[in-house]
Write a protein that holds these residues in place. Structure first.
Motif, PDB file in Angstrom:
ATOM      1  N   ALA A 189       5.633  -3.281 -11.502  1.00  0.00           N
ATOM      2  CA  ALA A 189       4.346  -2.883 -10.925  1.00  0.00           C
ATOM      3  C   ALA A 189       3.397  -2.311 -11.968  1.00  0.00           C
ATOM      4  N   ARG A 190       3.935  -1.894 -13.103  1.00  0.00           N
ATOM      5  CA  ARG A 190       3.095  -1.295 -14.139  1.00  0.00           C
ATOM      6  C   ARG A 190       2.759  -2.265 -15.269  1.00  0.00           C
ATOM      7  N   LEU A 191       3.219  -3.510 -15.138  1.00  0.00           N
ATOM      8  CA  LEU A 191       2.931  -4.482 -16.187  1.00  0.00           C
ATOM      9  C   LEU A 191       1.472  -4.916 -16.143  1.00  0.00           C
TER      10      LEU A 191
ATOM     11  N   GLN B 247     -10.101   9.276  -4.571  1.00  0.00           N
ATOM     12  CA  GLN B 247     -10.459   9.567  -5.970  1.00  0.00           C
ATOM     13  C   GLN B 247     -10.820   8.241  -6.639  1.00  0.00           C
ATOM     14  N   PRO B 248     -12.084   7.850  -6.577  1.00  0.00           N
ATOM     15  CA  PRO B 248     -12.503   6.530  -7.092  1.00  0.00           C
ATOM     16  C   PRO B 248     -12.186   6.309  -8.569  1.00  0.00           C
ATOM     17  N   ALA B 249     -12.020   7.373  -9.340  1.00  0.00           N
ATOM     18  CA  ALA B 249     -11.762   7.222 -10.776  1.00  0.00           C
ATOM     19  C   ALA B 249     -10.307   6.842 -11.069  1.00  0.00           C
ATOM     20  N   TRP B 250      -9.447   6.905 -10.054  1.00  0.00           N
ATOM     21  CA  TRP B 250      -8.035   6.573 -10.274  1.00  0.00           C
ATOM     22  C   TRP B 250      -7.889   5.094 -10.611  1.00  0.00           C
ATOM     23  N   THR B 251      -7.006   4.756 -11.546  1.00  0.00           N
ATOM     24  CA  THR B 251      -6.750   3.357 -11.920  1.00  0.00           C
ATOM     25  C   THR B 251      -5.261   3.093 -11.940  1.00  0.00           C
ATOM     26  N   LEU B 252      -4.910   1.833 -11.810  1.00  0.00           N
ATOM     27  CA  LEU B 252      -3.505   1.451 -11.866  1.00  0.00           C
ATOM     28  C   LEU B 252      -2.942   1.703 -13.257  1.00  0.00           C
ATOM     29  N   PRO B 253      -1.727   2.267 -13.340  1.00  0.00           N
ATOM     30  CA  PRO B 253      -1.100   2.453 -14.651  1.00  0.00           C
ATOM     31  C   PRO B 253      -0.636   1.117 -15.212  1.00  0.00           C
TER      32      PRO B 253
ATOM     33  N   ILE C  15       0.841  -1.201   0.000  1.00  0.00           N
ATOM     34  CA  ILE C  15       0.000   0.000   0.000  1.00  0.00           C
ATOM     35  C   ILE C  15       0.875   1.251   0.000  1.00  0.00           C
ATOM     36  N   GLU C  16       1.968   1.206   0.756  1.00  0.00           N
ATOM     37  CA  GLU C  16       2.898   2.332   0.773  1.00  0.00           C
ATOM     38  C   GLU C  16       3.529   2.523  -0.611  1.00  0.00           C
ATOM     39  N   PHE C  17       3.863   1.405  -1.263  1.00  0.00           N
ATOM     40  CA  PHE C  17       4.429   1.482  -2.614  1.00  0.00           C
ATOM     41  C   PHE C  17       3.408   2.082  -3.586  1.00  0.00           C
ATOM     42  N   MET C  18       2.159   1.682  -3.448  1.00  0.00           N
ATOM     43  CA  MET C  18       1.117   2.214  -4.327  1.00  0.00           C
ATOM     44  C   MET C  18       0.985   3.718  -4.173  1.00  0.00           C
ATOM     45  N   ARG C  19       1.094   4.176  -2.939  1.00  0.00           N
ATOM     46  CA  ARG C  19       1.007   5.617  -2.690  1.00  0.00           C
ATOM     47  C   ARG C  19       2.212   6.361  -3.270  1.00  0.00           C
ATOM     48  N   ASP C  20       3.414   5.879  -2.915  1.00  0.00           N
ATOM     49  CA  ASP C  20       4.635   6.621  -3.237  1.00  0.00           C
ATOM     50  C   ASP C  20       5.035   6.498  -4.698  1.00  0.00           C
ATOM     51  N   ALA C  21       4.989   5.283  -5.230  1.00  0.00           N
ATOM     52  CA  ALA C  21       5.490   5.046  -6.588  1.00  0.00           C
ATOM     53  C   ALA C  21       4.422   5.189  -7.658  1.00  0.00           C
ATOM     54  N   LEU C  22       3.183   4.822  -7.323  1.00  0.00           N
ATOM     55  CA  LEU C  22       2.123   4.834  -8.318  1.00  0.00           C
ATOM     56  C   LEU C  22       1.170   6.007  -8.168  1.00  0.00           C
TER      57      LEU C  22
END
Length: 340
Positions: free
Chosen positions: A129-131, A83-89, A59-66
């Motif tokens: 993480a972005r794959l 921001q519910p509209a946010w999606t993983l890159p 979760i920390e990685f998702m915040r900081d890196a993504l």
């Protein structure tokens, strides 16, 4: 074992899972948070059969890196997206690019214990993480089909590497306590670090030595202590990295240049012909099957040791100083055997 994808006709390799397991964890955490209900790290950990610490770290990685807009709601005791509209890159990779990523991952393991390990691992983690979740790969093996192996390496102090890299960036002199293995003595030296060089897994410093005025090469493994000084320096106008390194055969630089000619026979000739041993090398193939290697080098001693490693399949043609060094060392070997 592989899971066959009928539409693609290729496999999802279990070997690849270790390179994208981090991404899978993130995808599953994203799904749990996106469903609502303010899941806690412990509840997610139970469902995914992972540790609470792993969930928190991801979760920390998702915040900081993504850049994930995840917040913890103390009243609900769980996480949510602000921001519910946010999606993983995501990143789309070709098979060749995926292979390159796998090789980078293998290179990280090869540099385990060196200062570059954390840097390379961080880069790879961000890419992985972005794959996308599903990637089709050739069944020949990817990670199982490649190995990167370093030779015996001398351990170094990572803090010394970091300090020297900073000194090079900031053009600052350093004071080091250095062990000169040839003289078997340790002494303090003030130097201006010009560049760091990795040769066969070992790290070396090219630096202007204040006392001698020369620009020798120092082994980082022999630095006993290091201090960053406030004094700034300017790189000498006559120092050009490519020209400087172009004269080095392996790791020794001198102000001299020697044109050497060595003849190799039998299997040694064939092995010599396979490789580029030096930027200045010239190979001549003779009718008897032998090969003559010509090159211009800075130091004859390390060439002499290299020639000796080929045994009777190598013959020094020039210069006379190199021949004398080889014969002298061979005689010393025989003498030590007789007195053994």
């Amino acid at each position: 074992m592989c899971v066959l994808e009928p539409s693609a006709g290729v496999c999802l390799l279990p070997a690849y899972s270790k390179y994208r397991s981090h991404f899978h964890h993130i995808v599953l955490i994203d799904q749990h948070i996106r469903r609502g209900g303010f899941p806690s790290s412990k509840s997610i950990a139970r469902e995914l059969e992972l540790s609470d610490r792993t969930i928190r770290r991801n979760i920390e990685f998702m915040r900081d890196a993504l850049g994930a807009p995840i917040e913890y709601d103390p009243s609900r005791k769980g996480y949510c997206y602000t921001q519910p509209a946010w999606t993983l890159p995501g990143i789309q990779l070709t098979e060749g690019e995926l292979l390159g990523l796998v090789l980078v991952q293998l290179a990280v393991s090869a540099y385990k214990g060196t200062p570059l390990e954390s840097y390379l691992k961080s880069i790879v983690d961000k890419l992985v993480a972005r794959l996308p979740e599903e990637i089709s790969v050739d069944p020949r093996g990817l990670a199982e089909s490649f190995r990167i192996t370093l030779g015996p390496v001398a351990p170094i102090n990572p803090e010394h590497w970091e300090m020297l890299a900073r000194a090079i960036r900031e053009k600052r002199s350093v004071r080091m306590t250095y062990y000169a293995v040839g003289r078997d003595k340790t002494a303090d030296r003030d130097v201006d670090p010009y560049l760091l060089r990795c040769y066969r897994g070992d790290w070396y410093l090219v630096a202007h030595d204040h006392a001698s005025g020369y620009v020798p090469i120092f082994s980082l493994a022999r630095i006993r202590a290091l201090k960053l000084l406030d004094e700034h320096f300017v790189v000498r106008d006559d120092f050009h990295p490519d020209e400087y390194l172009g004269g080095i055969f392996q790791t020794v630089e001198t102000s001299e240049r020697h044109k050497v000619r060595i003849q190799f026979f039998d299997i040694a000739a064939r092995l010599i012909a396979e490789r580029i041993w030096h930027p200045t090398q010239k190979l001549t193939h003779r009718k008897d099957g032998s090969v003559v290697l010509e090159m211009t080098v800075a130091d004859l001693d390390e060439v002499a040791w290299w020639v000796l490693s080929w045994g009777s399949r190598a013959r020094v043609l020039a210069p006379e100083a190199l021949l004398s060094a080889v014969l002298g060392e061979a005689a010393a070997i025989l003498e030590s055997r007789d007195h053994g």
